[in-house]
Scaffold this motif. Structure first.
Motif, PDB file in Angstrom:
ATOM      1  N   TYR A 170      65.967  31.198  46.018  1.00 54.46           N
ATOM      2  CA  TYR A 170      64.830  30.519  45.535  1.00 54.46           C
ATOM      3  C   TYR A 170      64.947  30.056  44.085  1.00 54.46           C
ATOM      4  O   TYR A 170      64.543  28.991  43.441  1.00 54.46           O
ATOM      5  CB  TYR A 170      63.415  31.160  45.902  1.00 54.46           C
ATOM      6  CG  TYR A 170      62.929  32.194  45.240  1.00 54.46           C
ATOM      7  CD1 TYR A 170      62.379  32.051  43.678  1.00 54.46           C
ATOM      8  CD2 TYR A 170      63.122  33.376  45.510  1.00 54.46           C
ATOM      9  CE1 TYR A 170      62.260  33.077  42.984  1.00 54.46           C
ATOM     10  CE2 TYR A 170      62.603  34.559  44.839  1.00 54.46           C
ATOM     11  CZ  TYR A 170      62.245  34.510  43.520  1.00 54.46           C
ATOM     12  OH  TYR A 170      61.916  35.473  42.523  1.00 54.46           O
ATOM     13  N   ARG A 230      60.658  30.963  48.207  1.00 53.14           N
ATOM     14  CA  ARG A 230      59.372  30.692  47.755  1.00 53.14           C
ATOM     15  C   ARG A 230      59.262  29.743  46.553  1.00 53.14           C
ATOM     16  O   ARG A 230      60.228  29.333  45.945  1.00 53.14           O
ATOM     17  CB  ARG A 230      59.102  32.332  47.161  1.00 53.14           C
ATOM     18  CG  ARG A 230      59.150  33.286  48.337  1.00 53.14           C
ATOM     19  CD  ARG A 230      58.828  34.392  47.612  1.00 53.14           C
ATOM     20  NE  ARG A 230      58.133  35.513  48.932  1.00 53.14           N
ATOM     21  CZ  ARG A 230      57.848  36.687  48.836  1.00 53.14           C
ATOM     22  NH1 ARG A 230      57.934  37.073  47.700  1.00 53.14           N
ATOM     23  NH2 ARG A 230      57.665  37.301  49.808  1.00 53.14           N
ATOM     24  N   TYR A 231      57.881  29.765  46.307  1.00 53.32           N
ATOM     25  CA  TYR A 231      57.835  28.887  44.864  1.00 53.32           C
ATOM     26  C   TYR A 231      58.133  27.548  44.670  1.00 53.32           C
ATOM     27  O   TYR A 231      58.213  27.067  43.642  1.00 53.32           O
ATOM     28  CB  TYR A 231      58.026  29.919  43.652  1.00 53.32           C
ATOM     29  CG  TYR A 231      58.046  31.422  43.565  1.00 53.32           C
ATOM     30  CD1 TYR A 231      56.626  31.827  43.850  1.00 53.32           C
ATOM     31  CD2 TYR A 231      59.023  32.218  43.919  1.00 53.32           C
ATOM     32  CE1 TYR A 231      56.359  33.283  43.910  1.00 53.32           C
ATOM     33  CE2 TYR A 231      58.689  33.585  43.656  1.00 53.32           C
ATOM     34  CZ  TYR A 231      57.468  33.984  43.662  1.00 53.32           C
ATOM     35  OH  TYR A 231      57.187  35.484  44.040  1.00 53.32           O
ATOM     36  N   ASP A 289      56.294  25.481  42.396  1.00 55.12           N
ATOM     37  CA  ASP A 289      55.247  26.074  41.222  1.00 55.12           C
ATOM     38  C   ASP A 289      55.311  25.501  39.983  1.00 55.12           C
ATOM     39  O   ASP A 289      56.297  25.407  39.298  1.00 55.12           O
ATOM     40  CB  ASP A 289      55.961  27.570  41.418  1.00 55.12           C
ATOM     41  CG  ASP A 289      55.134  28.586  40.664  1.00 55.12           C
ATOM     42  OD1 ASP A 289      54.390  28.169  39.884  1.00 55.12           O
ATOM     43  OD2 ASP A 289      55.582  29.696  40.698  1.00 55.12           O
ATOM     44  N   ASN A 348      56.316  31.796  50.440  1.00 55.51           N
ATOM     45  CA  ASN A 348      55.013  31.880  49.984  1.00 55.51           C
ATOM     46  C   ASN A 348      54.755  31.049  48.737  1.00 55.51           C
ATOM     47  O   ASN A 348      55.970  30.867  48.049  1.00 55.51           O
ATOM     48  CB  ASN A 348      54.884  33.310  49.744  1.00 55.51           C
ATOM     49  CG  ASN A 348      54.968  34.261  50.896  1.00 55.51           C
ATOM     50  OD1 ASN A 348      54.718  33.541  52.065  1.00 55.51           O
ATOM     51  ND2 ASN A 348      54.696  35.175  51.109  1.00 55.51           N
ATOM     52  N   ASP A 349      53.595  30.874  48.253  1.00 52.51           N
ATOM     53  CA  ASP A 349      53.317  30.412  47.198  1.00 52.51           C
ATOM     54  C   ASP A 349      53.772  29.067  46.775  1.00 52.51           C
ATOM     55  O   ASP A 349      54.297  28.529  45.887  1.00 52.51           O
ATOM     56  CB  ASP A 349      53.646  31.324  45.780  1.00 52.51           C
ATOM     57  CG  ASP A 349      52.520  32.314  45.530  1.00 52.51           C
ATOM     58  OD1 ASP A 349      51.621  32.107  45.939  1.00 52.51           O
ATOM     59  OD2 ASP A 349      52.841  33.595  44.856  1.00 52.51           O
ATOM     60  N   ALA A 384      52.155  26.739  44.002  1.00 51.73           N
ATOM     61  CA  ALA A 384      51.255  27.257  42.940  1.00 51.73           C
ATOM     62  C   ALA A 384      51.200  27.038  41.612  1.00 51.73           C
ATOM     63  O   ALA A 384      52.199  26.524  41.264  1.00 51.73           O
ATOM     64  CB  ALA A 384      52.009  28.995  43.069  1.00 51.73           C
TER      65      ALA A 384
END
Lengths: 502, 258
Positions: free
Chosen positions: B22, B49-50, B53, B70-71, B74
């Motif tokens: 990631y 992830r992210y 972000d 996830n996230d 964000a």
């Protein structure tokens, strides 16, 4: 409402001979403890002993005494217990308080003494010789690797992670704008900026006027995520995930709607007058892995440019918790002991939950060393650092830096009346009432804070000198330079110090 | 660790994320963004992830093939992300602005502390969705889910709009327990269902009928939602909705002795 039958704690005495009826005291009291008819009339039960009237009276005509009212003595049923029950019987509410734990628990700082050089190992005169107080906060590499180019020029091969320079190993405590006034926040931000240390926004965001001091701010992200947005994260030099606070481990925060005025509303990004609730847990953190997820979400959001700190309360298994935090990827672990301050906490929690910072700090430093990961994170110790003496002892127990909150407030004028939660602070610190906040001159407060940092740093240099070392690095974690007085073997053992004379 | 393969065709930057960590992937996106890229197509995403972000800019658009980790989005402030499959936990965490469209189901803790923008999920959502969403002036975050939701929907909600269309399979519950627990602001619109029982509600909320203002809000948001997912608006809008609102803005007002 039925009139309270709780006797007053203090007695306000106005000297009729001296009083010239200028009413300054009446105007200065926001608690309603002073009224005026044809003369100043005290209402003792409202007095909190904040001393504002005493300081404002040009004639020195006011004296605050502890109430001489006698209670039949009882070692178990203290006056405080009796008063607390009376108040709860009247209101049905949890007792609130401000500032840190005021109970007479053993203060381990006061049982530690510092070594000094004599005869064979000369001390150093800090007035003549340079003393290095500079400290870098952040993760340090396990080892440094170098490479040489074809001309034989060496260069660093190891990729370093961001570290933040402190001119002296101290940071201001996390106190949110909302719990304290904008003038107080401004003074902390500016004093940190000008002293080369850090302030901590707390969880209420950073007012746009203070962005210019952002490079000297720790920006906090707490469970309520108030005022947290991309621009805010980029303003600070350190991002701190607040998990716990020493004064109220394991519970959330609650800034009542009355304190959410226009400026606080702008900064927290919530409507005026709405309650700001910070839930007890971060609802996305239920494990070390989850904590890691948030740490890296913040690192990703700021392109790995800023160290991430995780702040926790000192509780029973703090060593294991801190180890988990470091393994989760935190660059800084901030530990707040049970004497740490607060703007508002239920008294029962402030006074009964958590462990002292001295023990927690020693245990964490020990554990991280034993696990070989001490270099991966800096440790910041918080929770009633009252003087440079406490500061030195904290550094010797293993802290990279310490936090000062209450000390900074006192420097700005606070008298530790413990009524911060009332929002009526007569010194203009813990209030949002514009008539009261105007009393705190941010320029003066900035100078006073800078003076405090300067004075303590001078004392720190003196102590380094008498220890015969010329840099803070030679003191850090050096428990051999401490001795215990009046501690049990097991207490001394946890602190990792010998008894005096050993 | 293979580096991500970045390709530019026309305006779209295509990144093949197969086997890419990631950190590497997100670095590629940020670098391309800095160089002026606006349109991204991420292929072979598998749990990274992210994504998105902290990205800023209303004109940025990211299309994702595969399941992002996830996230997602964000701290995001502006961009649009379209996920052509399911997505995981923590989407729109503390998001300030932008839009995320998930064509499948999504996981737990969606829109935590979300302050603005939209999150549209075609399918089901997990636990603690819309937790502590808040609003500020013109910033009113919106989460719409087409399917069912887990426990603690709208917990601690302080603002914003949460809509649950409640398409469900047989024997499925539309909502879980602790619906709107601790809610002190904002509104939840739910498809009317027998599943909304008194004992499932947080004590801070009550079920109410819609008024004209509510209907206007639903008209507008559901039109947009149906357009995004090519759904039949009239059919979706025809259903009966109820709203869930806090009964007091100060549920924590009388806890303390001063």
């Amino acid at each position: 409402m039925v009139k309270s039958t709780i006797p007053p704690m203090f007695q306000v005495v106005v000297d009729k001979e001296k009083c010239r009826k200028c009413k300054r005291c009446v105007m200065s009291c926001s608690y309603g403890a002073l009224g005026f008819t044809d003369r100043v009339v005290p209402d003792d039960k409202n007095c909190v002993a904040c001393h504002r009237c005493v300081a404002m009276c040009p004639e020195n005509a006011i004296m605050i005494n502890e109430s001489p009212l006698a209670y039949r003595p009882h070692a178990s049923w203290t006056v405080e217990h009796r008063q607390g029950i009376l108040k709860q019987a009247e209101t049905g509410g949890m007792l609130l308080t401000g500032m840190g734990n005021d109970k007479p628990y053993k203060i381990f700082w006061d049982h530690l003494v510092i070594d000094a050089c004599q005869v064979t190992n000369p001390s150093i005169d800090p007035l003549r010789e340079p003393m290095e107080l500079r400290t870098y906060l952040g993760s340090k590499p396990d080892k440094l690797e170098f490479e040489t180019d074809k001309n034989g020029q060496p260069s660093l091969k190891t990729q370093l992670t961001p570290n933040i320079l402190l001119e002296t190993p101290i940071v201001f405590a996390a106190m949110s704008f909302g719990s304290i006034s904008l003038n107080a926040h401004r003074a902390l931000a500016r004093a940190a900026y000008e002293s080369g240390i850090l302030m901590n926004t707390g969880e209420g965001g950073l007012h746009k006027d203070l962005y210019k001091y952002g490079e000297r701010a720790i920006v906090q992200v707490a469970s309520g995520r108030f005022g947290v947005h991309q621009e805010y994260l980029n303003q600070g030099s350190v991002i701190e995930i607040k998990v716990g606070q020493g004064a109220k481990p394991g519970i959330g925060g609650h800034l009542p709607g009355e304190k959410i005025n226009s400026e606080v509303s702008q900064t927290r990004m919530i409507p005026i007058g709405s309650d700001a609730l910070s839930p007890a847990p971060h609802h996305d953190i239920y494990s070390i892995e989850d904590l890691r997820q948030l740490i890296y979400a913040l690192k990703e959001a700021t392109n790995y440019q800023k160290p991430v700190s995780v702040k926790v309360s000192a509780v029973h298994n703090i060593a294991a918790i801190a180890s988990g935090i470091v393994r989760a990827g935190a660059d800084i672990v901030t530990i707040d002991g049970f004497r740490g301050g607060t703007g508002a906490a239920p008294t029962i929690i402030r006074d009964n939950v958590g462990i002292p910072i001295e023990m927690a700090l020693a245990a964490v430093d020990d554990r991280l060393r034993k696990e070989g990961i001490r270099n991966q994170a800096s440790i910041i110790a918080a929770g009633s650092i009252r003087s440079s003496g406490d500061w030195v002892k904290a550094l010797a127990l293993g802290a990279d830096a310490v936090v000062i909150g209450t000390a900074a407030l006192i420097a700005m004028g606070c008298r530790v009346c413990q009524k911060c939660y009332m929002g009526k602070c007569t010194w203009g610190i813990a209030t949002q009432n514009p008539q009261l906040t105007a009393r705190l001159n941010p320029e003066v407060a900035t100078e006073r804070l800078k003076n405090l940092i300067r004075a303590w740093s001078l004392e720190l240099k003196e102590i380094l000198g008498l220890l015969g070392v010329n840099s803070i690095e030679s003191l850090r974690g050096n428990r051999e330079r401490l001795r215990a007085i009046g501690l049990t073997d097991s207490e001394a053992n946890i602190l990792g110090v010998k008894h005096a004379g050993e | 660790m293979p580096a991500s393969k970045t390709k530019k065709t026309g305006k779209t930057i295509t990144i093949d994320a197969k086997g890419v960590y990631y950190r590497e992937l997100n670095h590629s996106i940020r670098t391309a963004l800095k160089a002026g890229g606006k349109e991204f197509h991420l292929k072979n995403i598998n749990g990274q992830r992210y994504i998105g972000d902290g990205l800023v800019g209303r004109d940025v658009r990211i299309t994702i093939d595969g399941v992002p980790g996830n996230d997602l989005g964000a701290f995001m402030d502006g961009p649009t992300i379209v996920v052509n499959s399911n997505a995981q936990d923590g989407i729109s965490n503390t998001m300030n602005d932008g839009k995320i469209i998930i064509h499948g189901d999504a996981g737990d803790v969606l829109g935590y502390g979300m302050r603005g923008g939209k999150l549209f999920v075609r399918g089901d959502v997990g636990y603690r969705v819309g937790i502590h969403m808040k609003e500020f002036k013109a910033k009113i975050p919106v989460i719409i889910a087409g399917g069912v939701a887990g426990d603690f929907l709208g917990e601690y909600m302080a603002g914003g709009i949460l809509i649950l269309l409640g398409e469900k399979k047989k024997n499925e519950m539309m909502v879980g327990d602790y619906l709107g627990t601790g809610m002190h602001g904002g509104v939840i619109y739910l498809k009317y269902s027998d599943d909304i029982k008194e004992d499932r509600l947080g004590k801070e909320v009550a079920v109410m009928e819609l008024d004209d203002a509510d209907n206007k809000v639903l008209d507008k948001l559901l039109k947009e939602y149906c357009q995004d997912f090519r759904m039949d608006y009239d059919k979706t809008r025809q259903q009966r909705f109820v709203k869930l609102k806090p009964v007091s803005h100060r549920p924590y007002g009388k806890l303390y002795a001063y």
